[in-house]
Design an enzyme around this catalytic site. Structure first.
Site, PDB file in Angstrom:
ATOM      1  CG  ASP A 161      26.799  -2.500  -6.309  1.00 51.91           C
ATOM      2  OD1 ASP A 161      26.171  -3.440  -5.787  1.00 51.91           O
ATOM      3  OD2 ASP A 161      26.321  -1.772  -7.201  1.00 51.91           O
ATOM      4  CG  LEU A 162      28.230  -8.009  -2.307  1.00 52.63           C
ATOM      5  CD1 LEU A 162      29.222  -9.104  -2.692  1.00 52.63           C
ATOM      6  CD2 LEU A 162      28.968  -6.811  -1.728  1.00 52.63           C
ATOM      7  CE1 TYR A 193      18.804  -9.117  -1.243  1.00 50.58           C
ATOM      8  CE2 TYR A 193      16.617  -9.653  -2.047  1.00 50.58           C
ATOM      9  CZ  TYR A 193      17.438  -8.929  -1.208  1.00 50.58           C
ATOM     10  OH  TYR A 193      16.875  -8.028  -0.332  1.00 50.58           O
ATOM     11  NE  ARG A 219      21.971  -9.815 -14.157  1.00 52.95           N
ATOM     12  CZ  ARG A 219      22.238  -8.888 -13.261  1.00 52.95           C
ATOM     13  NH1 ARG A 219      23.108  -7.908 -13.547  1.00 52.95           N
ATOM     14  NH2 ARG A 219      21.672  -8.914 -12.072  1.00 52.95           N
ATOM     15  CG  ASP A 255      23.767  -4.906  -2.926  1.00 52.00           C
ATOM     16  OD1 ASP A 255      23.106  -3.920  -2.575  1.00 52.00           O
ATOM     17  OD2 ASP A 255      23.959  -5.205  -4.112  1.00 52.00           O
ATOM     18  CD  GLU A 256      24.676   0.086  -3.904  1.00 52.23           C
ATOM     19  OE1 GLU A 256      25.040   1.253  -3.699  1.00 52.23           O
ATOM     20  OE2 GLU A 256      23.818  -0.233  -4.733  1.00 52.23           O
TER      21      GLU A 256
END
Length: 549
Positions: free
Chosen positions: A39-40, A44, A76, A133-134
């Site tokens: 999982d990236l 985006y 974040r 992305d997975e």
DNA sequence: ATGGGTCCT
DNA sequence: AGGACCC
């Protein structure tokens, strides 16, 4: 060992469960499957940072229309949420930089590259894409083949984290399988970083659901392995049945109606408890999912089944405006179809009408109409991203007639979304065995075409242009792709370089999974280990697919 | 939310 | 054709 007396061990339960899952070859010798989920991290946002490295040190987010859909980790770290409305986030965090992510073109390209890197490193194994992305990878054949390698060349180090590591037992064959999977996962993630400049998180477990769930334990840029005997412990960390992939909002709502609020409720449920709302198969699957049992196979993702574009907007109230919008959508879609190389046989138009939504008292009412499209209209796209004038207006007229089936132009309507999609691509004959031996046949498939237009030219008239210069992807990743062959690992991984020299990689990539698996297992693994072929019978099959010398 | 996709009914 | 699910 776990103190829990209940046998939640997913792997053993699954061995019987897979019996009626048609696509899974039964795992040999009581060993589990080994599934990797990759999982990236904030995909985006990472792509935008690769395209524009100055953004790396800035708190940044990606916006589509009025929503921020993801923020980078710099943001974040400052307490900025992962997503939210543009309004709320820019007001609360004026320092947040927003990039327009409505055009998915670059994300699609990076996504394809990721899939290619993963596929090339897990040669002959099934890779299934989930969104952009997975990826799930079933590395069972490779892991099982290497489990029997002599111990001195198989130190089985675990890479990354182990969920609740205390019960790790290096002599347990199941644990060693998963450890091998963690080594592969680490190498894949390293390669994605080297080749594309993107970090990712991975989970390693005995099925897809658990791999995906455990991969979330250490993010970003890290990985986690789940031992089958810690399955319950992992599931207990989940706040709600809704957290399980496959249990969406509708299913969750139904469960709540049945008084099933927690995951423990669902784990303890009987099929008969669910019978009011679900058929037997579904009820069984839901209960099993809640117990970490998931026999669903990793499917081999081939080329897309459909290609579509949608655009949302304030409002469209006339056929003329619709025509303009459909024209614009078609222009962009034609480019994508051209790049794909296949000619679809069905075209579909999608629309949302606010008036109809209100009339029916529904929050979401998306309608669509589709029709077959005569082959000759689109064949121009085989060689050119733009259709001749005549064909292009034919297509737009077809779209308009489909729209006419949904909206009555003599009554008021308010469209807020229009989309065009195509599907029903002819089967690719290149996959037949005969074609492998026809000289030049493969030149016509899987062609990688380059865009002829810049995507700036495809920005809708009313929307803001993408102002940033966009370096070509190959340019953008150059700093990271040194083309240095990574140092060989103590444990050899399956790589293209491991293909016997007389086997054609392209042929392999197109073989059905069962054949690939068989051949992989039969391969002597020359110069990798001393493992003997597991199945001598397949050697004759292999000879069919060797290159002609 | 948005702009995509998948498979099932 | 719509609905469920996924990102």
């Amino acid at each position: 060992m776990s103190d829990d007396e209940t046998d939640w061990g997913a792997s053993l339960s699954e061995l019987s469960a897979v019996g009626h899952a048609p696509l899974i070859p039964p795992p040999p010798s009581g060993l589990p499957r080994v599934i990797i989920h990759i999982d990236l991290d904030c995909f985006y946002a990472q792509v935008e940072m690769v395209r524009q490295p100055a953004l790396r040190s800035q708190p940044m987010g990606v916006r589509q229309k009025q929503m921020v859909i993801t923020t980078n980790y710099t943001a974040r770290a400052r307490g900025i949420p992962k997503s939210g409305s543009v309004q709320a986030l820019t007001q609360a965090y004026p320092e947040l930089i927003l990039v327009n992510g409505e055009d998915l073109y670059e994300y699609r390209r990076f996504s394809q590259r990721i899939f290619e890197v993963v596929s090339s490193m897990t040669f002959a194994h099934a890779v299934e894409r989930l969104g952009m992305d997975e990826n799930f990878i079933d590395v069972t054949p490779w892991v099982h083949a290497h489990l029997s390698a002599p111990a001195e060349i198989d130190p089985s180090p675990v890479q990354g984290h182990v969920f609740q590591a205390a019960s790790w037992d290096k002599s347990d064959p199941v644990h060693r399988c998963l450890a091998l999977g963690s080594v592969l996962a680490q190498r894949i993630r390293t390669r994605i970083r080297e080749e594309l400049g993107l970090t990712s998180a991975a989970g390693i477990a005995v099925n897809k659901t658990l791999a995906k769930l455990v991969g979330g334990c250490h993010k970003p840029d890290d990985q986690t392995l789940l031992l089958p005997d810690q399955t319950l412990a992992l599931l207990q960390t989940l706040p709600s049945p809704r957290s399980i992939p496959g249990i969406g909002s509708a299913t969750h709502a139904s469960l709540l109606e049945l008084g099933i609020d927690t995951l423990a409720d669902l784990q303890a449920a009987q099929v008969s408890n669910l019978a009011e709302m679900f058929d037997r198969e579904t009820a069984e699957r839901l209960i099993q999912l809640s117990q970490g049992i998931d026999p669903s196979p990793v499917k081999t993702s081939g080329r897309p089944q459909s290609i579509g574009l949608e655009d949302r907007f304030k409002v469209i109230t006339t056929r003329d405006e619709s025509k303009t919008k459909l024209k614009w959508l078609w222009g962009r879609l034609a480019q994508l179809i051209y790049e794909d190389g296949r000619i679809p046989r069905v075209i579909r138009v999608t629309a949302r009408d606010q008036i109809k939504e209100r009339a029916q008292g529904r929050r979401w009412l998306k309608e669509s109409r589709q029709t077959q499209i005569a082959g000759h209209i689109l064949t121009g796209l085989k060689t050119n991203p733009d259709l001749p004038q005549r064909e292009e207006s034919q297509v737009v007229d077809i779209c308009l007639s489909l729209l006419d089936k949904m909206v009555n132009h003599s009554a008021p309507y308010q469209l807020t979304l229009l989309g065009i999609g195509v599907s029903d691509f002819p089967p690719e004959t290149a996959n037949t065995i005969q074609n492998y031996f026809v000289a030049g046949a493969k030149e016509t498939r899987n062609e990688k075409r380059q865009p002829k237009r810049s995507h700036a030219a495809m920005t809708p008239p009313n929307e803001e242009a993408m102002c940033q210069p966009t370096p070509d992807i190959d340019e953008a990743i150059r700093p990271c792709s040194k083309k240095v062959k990574p140092a060989p690992l103590a444990i050899p991984v399956c790589d293209v370089s491991d293909i016997p020299h007389d086997w054609d990689p392209e042929v392999w990539a197109n073989l059905p999974m069962d054949i690939r698996t068989e051949l992989l297992a039969s391969q002597p693994i020359q110069s990798r280990t001393n493992v003997k072929p597991l199945n001598k019978k397949t050697k004759s099959i292999a000879s069919y697919f060797q290159k002609k010398s």
